[in-house]
Design a protein around this motif. Sequence first.
Motif, mmCIF file in Angstrom:
data_model
loop_
_atom_site.group_PDB
_atom_site.id
_atom_site.type_symbol
_atom_site.label_atom_id
_atom_site.label_comp_id
_atom_site.label_asym_id
_atom_site.label_seq_id
_atom_site.Cartn_x
_atom_site.Cartn_y
_atom_site.Cartn_z
ATOM 1 N N LEU A 115 0.831 -1.203 0.000
ATOM 2 C CA LEU A 115 0.000 0.000 0.000
ATOM 3 C C LEU A 115 0.869 1.257 0.000
ATOM 4 C CD1 LEU A 115 -2.862 -0.978 2.499
ATOM 5 C CD2 LEU A 115 -3.145 -0.381 0.093
ATOM 6 N N LYS A 116 1.951 1.213 0.788
ATOM 7 C CA LYS A 116 2.844 2.378 0.867
ATOM 8 C C LYS A 116 3.480 2.656 -0.493
ATOM 9 C CE LYS A 116 4.823 2.780 4.800
ATOM 10 N NZ LYS A 116 5.718 2.621 5.989
ATOM 11 N N LYS A 117 3.900 1.588 -1.190
ATOM 12 C CA LYS A 117 4.493 1.756 -2.523
ATOM 13 C C LYS A 117 3.486 2.329 -3.509
ATOM 14 C CE LYS A 117 7.831 -2.036 -2.002
ATOM 15 N NZ LYS A 117 8.187 -3.422 -2.431
ATOM 16 N N LEU A 118 2.258 1.803 -3.452
ATOM 17 C CA LEU A 118 1.214 2.312 -4.350
ATOM 18 C C LEU A 118 0.941 3.783 -4.083
ATOM 19 C CD1 LEU A 118 -1.447 -0.543 -4.558
ATOM 20 C CD2 LEU A 118 -0.274 0.533 -6.477
ATOM 21 N N GLU A 119 0.875 4.141 -2.818
ATOM 22 C CA GLU A 119 0.617 5.542 -2.465
ATOM 23 C C GLU A 119 1.736 6.458 -2.947
ATOM 24 O OE1 GLU A 119 -1.927 4.284 1.520
ATOM 25 O OE2 GLU A 119 0.128 5.034 1.712
ATOM 26 N N ALA A 120 2.979 5.983 -2.897
ATOM 27 C CA ALA A 120 4.104 6.771 -3.404
ATOM 28 C C ALA A 120 3.977 6.959 -4.919
ATOM 29 C CB ALA A 120 5.420 6.083 -3.052
#
Length: 645
Positions: A584-589
């Motif tokens: 999720l963190k990667k997608l948000e970035a």
Amino acid sequence: MILDCQNICKAFGTDVILDNISFHLEEKEKMAIVGINGAGKTTLLKIIMGEESADSGQVIVSKDRTIGYLSQYQESNYNTTVRGVMMDALKPILELQDRMRELEHTMAEQSGEELEKSLELYNRYTHEFEYKNGYSCESEANGVLKGLGFSKEDYDRHTDSLSGGQRTRLALGRLLMVKPDIIILDEPTNHLDMESISWLEGFLSSYQGSVIIVSHDRYFLDKIVTKIVELDNGHSQVYNGNYTYFAQKRAEIRENMMKAYLNQQQEIKHQEEVITKLKQFNREKSIKRAESREKMLSRIERLDKPTEVASEMRITLEPNVLSGEDVLTIEGLSKSFGDNNLFSGIDMDIKRGEHVALIGGNGTGKTTILKMINRLVSKDAGAIILGSRVKIGYYDQEHQVLTMSNTIFDEISDAYPDLSNTRIRNVLAAFLFTGEDVFKRIQDLSGGERGRVSLAKLMLSSANFLILDEPTNHLDITSKEILENAIRNYTGTVLYVSHDRYFINQTATRIIELRDKQLTSYIGNYDYYETHRTYSTDLVSPFTPISGVSDAPAQTAPAVSQAKLSWQESKAEAARQRKKANDLKKLEASIEELENRIAEIDEQFLLPENATNVGLLNDLTKQRNEADTELNELYTKWEELSEED
């Protein structure tokens, strides 16, 4: 100020419902209108909406502000699918998107001043589209449907096949997607389960417009509103705070009002006695003095008696026999209806003095468990064991324990033949049945009135184990508070099913959740459950009987689960959750990077030196469209990953 109600008056015949009601609503403010049944809440909403006219006074809405209204009894005549209703709500956004696409094709063939004007218009469209969340509005609509309890399989169902409750939920979903400046909701939680109510709380709390709510769900109001308007005996009182603040402040005000009323009544009685005595003297001077006092008495502005004192139920619950320590033991209980397996092999243990709330989603089998304990429904397997000297008092939300052909008086008399007529009338008066009301037939009563008859029978039963199925349904807030107080002070044992989280919070010492055909026990009230509930790594040990809340403090007690996850499975689940968080963190970035790229492209559109460079503008438009498509795909991935259990 976005809405102002000034001196609203409304009467039906000689019955004055609203008398000089005044309040205002600020921008982004969340407000509730509360009052007992019949106080005029729905009438006031209809006056605000213009569906009914006030006898006097006015409603002022700020210019160009939109209002959306969901009535308590929603009539929806949609001739489409569930998805179609939501897409209809998005029609203005989708039409704006179509205009943008048309303009993009037009710009490809334009140049010079004509292109500059089109770019200016396109930029305006783009900003409006972004402001209205156009790029993810369809995903948002799906999220709203999911939040309100619709599955993906429901999206293509025709609205004619929906139940009344589902239609009301769909109407609510459509209203939330329209996003008016003011949302007005009349009992919005009536057809929602706990998870949907919790979702709606989050949606409304962060809603950028203003909200007016009429609801008997006090926990719901506590989470959302910052202002309460109480309607009482035709008048209004404004409280700046949530429901808990209002309840405390109102109690103080009512207590002071009652003191003032009683003091005035005592003074009036004293003056009347003095006047009578002076007249009995039958002297010229004494008669003149009596007349003078009468004039003074006639000029006193008499206080109204506070309505709660005149109309509240009086409930006292007390067992007449002490039960054994073990009140209820359930072992290996299973139940199916046809192919629908509700649960298998569940265990439960309730000790003397516990007040246990059984909660869970609609259709999970909570009421079925209560009925099996009362032998109204047969079990498929397992054992239900009542402890020694246990006497059950059962409150059934369907009121199957009432005889429909009986009068109210006969219902009590048949159940308790040793009671005198005077005692029966006194008991019924405590539940607001007086005079000829006691001869009404059960079949002619409203749901709330039947509930009061059931509560009267429960009070007379002197049971030491109360089993209650949705006891607060159809009760107004005042009656709920009276029932809460009675349950809190009850020294016997209680097991109940309720969707009323405020009621649970006030009365439960333990919560058992029925979810995924398993039971999870939490020692504490609803706030404790909200803080400690979990559906993943905490579910590591089997359900074990828990003695009383007094044996283990609610602040430190762990949630105990019946789900049999091994240590290895729990570890694997924790690893999965960590991976999900990282993904999720990667997608948000990536989303943030792409949004920044789109912002850079938009800035290049606006540079004067690029205004006549048709080749560059076409290239920027192509880049913008590709970035939009990629961004939508990232949004979809993020939503799908977020929804994974």
